[in-house]
Design an enzyme around this catalytic site. Sequence first.
Site, PDB file in Angstrom:
ATOM      1  N   ASP A  38       1.109  -0.993   0.367  1.00 51.49           N
ATOM      2  CA  ASP A  38      -0.017  -0.301  -0.282  1.00 51.49           C
ATOM      3  C   ASP A  38       1.347   0.854   0.243  1.00 51.49           C
ATOM      4  OD1 ASP A  38      -1.628   2.311   1.175  1.00 51.49           O
ATOM      5  OD2 ASP A  38      -3.367   1.126   1.976  1.00 51.49           O
ATOM      6  N   SER A  75      -2.339  14.144 -13.967  1.00 48.90           N
ATOM      7  CA  SER A  75      -3.912  13.504 -14.834  1.00 48.90           C
ATOM      8  C   SER A  75      -2.973  14.846 -15.425  1.00 48.90           C
ATOM      9  CB  SER A  75      -4.206  13.160 -13.552  1.00 48.90           C
ATOM     10  OG  SER A  75      -5.899  13.587 -14.264  1.00 48.90           O
ATOM     11  N   LYS A 120      -2.403  16.077  -8.346  1.00 46.55           N
ATOM     12  CA  LYS A 120      -2.660  15.215  -8.989  1.00 46.55           C
ATOM     13  C   LYS A 120      -1.523  17.374  -9.131  1.00 46.55           C
ATOM     14  CE  LYS A 120      -3.670  11.503  -9.435  1.00 46.55           C
ATOM     15  NZ  LYS A 120      -1.890  10.504  -9.827  1.00 46.55           N
ATOM     16  N   TYR A 136      -8.676  16.089  -5.903  1.00 45.08           N
ATOM     17  CA  TYR A 136      -8.224  14.841  -7.067  1.00 45.08           C
ATOM     18  C   TYR A 136      -6.709  15.946  -7.803  1.00 45.08           C
ATOM     19  CZ  TYR A 136      -6.941  11.807 -11.240  1.00 45.08           C
ATOM     20  OH  TYR A 136      -6.093  11.035 -11.915  1.00 45.08           O
TER      21      TYR A 136
HETATM   22  P1  NAD Z   1      -7.298   1.103 -11.487  1.00 43.61           P
HETATM   23  O1  NAD Z   1      -8.265   2.070 -10.905  1.00 43.61           O
HETATM   24  O2  NAD Z   1      -7.722   1.325 -13.377  1.00 43.61           O
HETATM   25  O3  NAD Z   1      -6.534   1.180 -11.081  1.00 43.61           O
HETATM   26  C1  NAD Z   1      -5.143   1.753 -10.362  1.00 43.61           C
HETATM   27  C2  NAD Z   1      -4.673   1.361  -9.445  1.00 43.61           C
HETATM   28  O4  NAD Z   1      -3.945   1.084  -8.529  1.00 43.61           O
HETATM   29  C3  NAD Z   1      -5.564  -0.672  -8.749  1.00 43.61           C
HETATM   30  O5  NAD Z   1      -4.581  -1.492  -9.185  1.00 43.61           O
HETATM   31  C4  NAD Z   1      -5.262  -0.146  -7.472  1.00 43.61           C
HETATM   32  O6  NAD Z   1      -5.761  -1.621  -6.503  1.00 43.61           O
HETATM   33  C5  NAD Z   1      -4.243   0.253  -6.746  1.00 43.61           C
HETATM   34  N1  NAD Z   1      -4.232   0.964  -5.902  1.00 43.61           N
HETATM   35  C6  NAD Z   1      -5.349   2.255  -5.177  1.00 43.61           C
HETATM   36  N2  NAD Z   1      -4.591   2.504  -4.254  1.00 43.61           N
HETATM   37  C7  NAD Z   1      -3.129   2.291  -4.453  1.00 43.61           C
HETATM   38  C8  NAD Z   1      -3.259   2.070  -2.893  1.00 43.61           C
HETATM   39  N3  NAD Z   1      -2.963   2.959  -2.053  1.00 43.61           N
HETATM   40  N4  NAD Z   1      -1.492   1.736  -2.744  1.00 43.61           N
HETATM   41  C9  NAD Z   1      -1.170   0.216  -4.133  1.00 43.61           C
HETATM   42  N5  NAD Z   1      -1.859   0.268  -5.483  1.00 43.61           N
HETATM   43  C10 NAD Z   1      -3.231   0.732  -5.280  1.00 43.61           C
HETATM   44  O7  NAD Z   1      -7.015   3.248 -12.320  1.00 43.61           O
HETATM   45  P2  NAD Z   1      -6.215   3.309 -13.628  1.00 43.61           P
HETATM   46  O8  NAD Z   1      -7.497   4.563 -13.937  1.00 43.61           O
HETATM   47  O9  NAD Z   1      -5.659   2.730 -14.226  1.00 43.61           O
HETATM   48  O10 NAD Z   1      -5.030   4.869 -12.464  1.00 43.61           O
HETATM   49  C11 NAD Z   1      -3.700   5.161 -12.505  1.00 43.61           C
HETATM   50  C12 NAD Z   1      -3.482   5.999 -12.778  1.00 43.61           C
HETATM   51  O11 NAD Z   1      -3.658   7.067 -13.238  1.00 43.61           O
HETATM   52  C13 NAD Z   1      -3.356   6.830 -11.337  1.00 43.61           C
HETATM   53  O12 NAD Z   1      -2.631   7.274 -11.081  1.00 43.61           O
HETATM   54  C14 NAD Z   1      -4.858   7.773 -12.112  1.00 43.61           C
HETATM   55  O13 NAD Z   1      -4.865   8.564 -11.057  1.00 43.61           O
HETATM   56  C15 NAD Z   1      -4.270   8.324 -13.195  1.00 43.61           C
HETATM   57  N6  NAD Z   1      -5.396   8.880 -14.557  1.00 43.61           N
HETATM   58  C16 NAD Z   1      -5.821   8.348 -15.364  1.00 43.61           C
HETATM   59  C17 NAD Z   1      -6.726   8.211 -15.789  1.00 43.61           C
HETATM   60  C18 NAD Z   1      -7.635   7.665 -16.508  1.00 43.61           C
HETATM   61  O14 NAD Z   1      -8.719   8.281 -17.321  1.00 43.61           O
HETATM   62  N7  NAD Z   1      -7.911   6.516 -16.347  1.00 43.61           N
HETATM   63  C19 NAD Z   1      -6.352   9.562 -16.287  1.00 43.61           C
HETATM   64  C20 NAD Z   1      -5.196  10.622 -15.560  1.00 43.61           C
HETATM   65  C21 NAD Z   1      -4.694  10.027 -14.599  1.00 43.61           C
END
Ligand code: NAD
Length: 255
Positions: free
Chosen positions: A68, A147, A164, A160
């Site tokens: 975590d 992000s 970011k 959020y």
């Molecule tokens: P997701 O929810 O599909 O995957 C995120 C992963 O992080 C999950 O497997 C979750 O278990 C893990 N996680 C959550 N809390 C955690 C912790 N405390 N310790 C370790 N692991 C943890 O999300 P995603 O869309 O793949 O997002 C990944 C990253 O990209 C994030 O930082 C998110 O903010 C960023 N992001 C996503 C988007 C989008 O459009 N999906 C856009 C901009 C930024």
Amino acid sequence: MSNLLQDKVVIVTGAASGIGRAIAISAARHGAKAVLVSDIAELPREGGTPTTQEIEALGVATRFVQADVSRKADVDRLVEAAAAFGGVDVMVANAGITARDDGADVSEESYRRLMAVNLDGTLFSAQAAARQMKANGKAGSIVLMASMGGIVGAGMTVAYSTSKGGVVLMAKSLADALGPDGIRVNAVAPGTIDTHLLRTAAGIADAAEGFRQRTPLRRLGKPEEIGDAVVWLGSDMSSYVTGIALQVDGGLLAV
Ligand code: NAD
């Protein structure tokens, strides 16, 4: 696919699902020596096989380390696990969570958890990696997951976006602090990427269609497209790039 990450030991946090999973698999496809997959749980939230299974199938050494990122001791243990492969070369601090809020109604609990994962977790990951890189005399690359919400404000995700925006400044500040040791630190700022987070976060999925229509390329991004950007930042192809926030957003923030 390529040897861009040849001989590199890569750690990816939040790599069970979504973007992190795609980054870990891309690293293996681009020749990484070993990929450490870390998350709070091993199975993908969207269902399917563990990320390590996909990487093993590519013939690349891999290991799952439960951590975590909001817990410093977990992150330190994760980075220590890289020592068995010769130490980390590329740290991808990807783990992150989101929640819709308009700033006024975010609960204290949800706000604190968001900051603990997105800000504390990202800094702990970068610090632990940098410590090991310095001890090993490695000119490594650290990639932080920001992000588009960290570049421009968003009234529906105040906490959020604040977290970011902090990640973008964290990358710039760490780039300054670690540059003299040859360690590069950059952020990636994805636009709207089709993942479990996007599809399930309350109120965010509805907004995604609006983002798609405003995006010059008129589609959501694929997690693999973030993987490609991270592979470039992790590789020696970007050897003079540090302190940037690379927007990978189909042009969304250009207009
Ligand atoms: P997701 O929810 O599909 O995957 C995120 C992963 O992080 C999950 O497997 C979750 O278990 C893990 N996680 C959550 N809390 C955690 C912790 N405390 N310790 C370790 N692991 C943890 O999300 P995603 O869309 O793949 O997002 C990944 C990253 O990209 C994030 O930082 C998110 O903010 C960023 N992001 C996503 C988007 C989008 O459009 N999906 C856009 C901009 C930024």
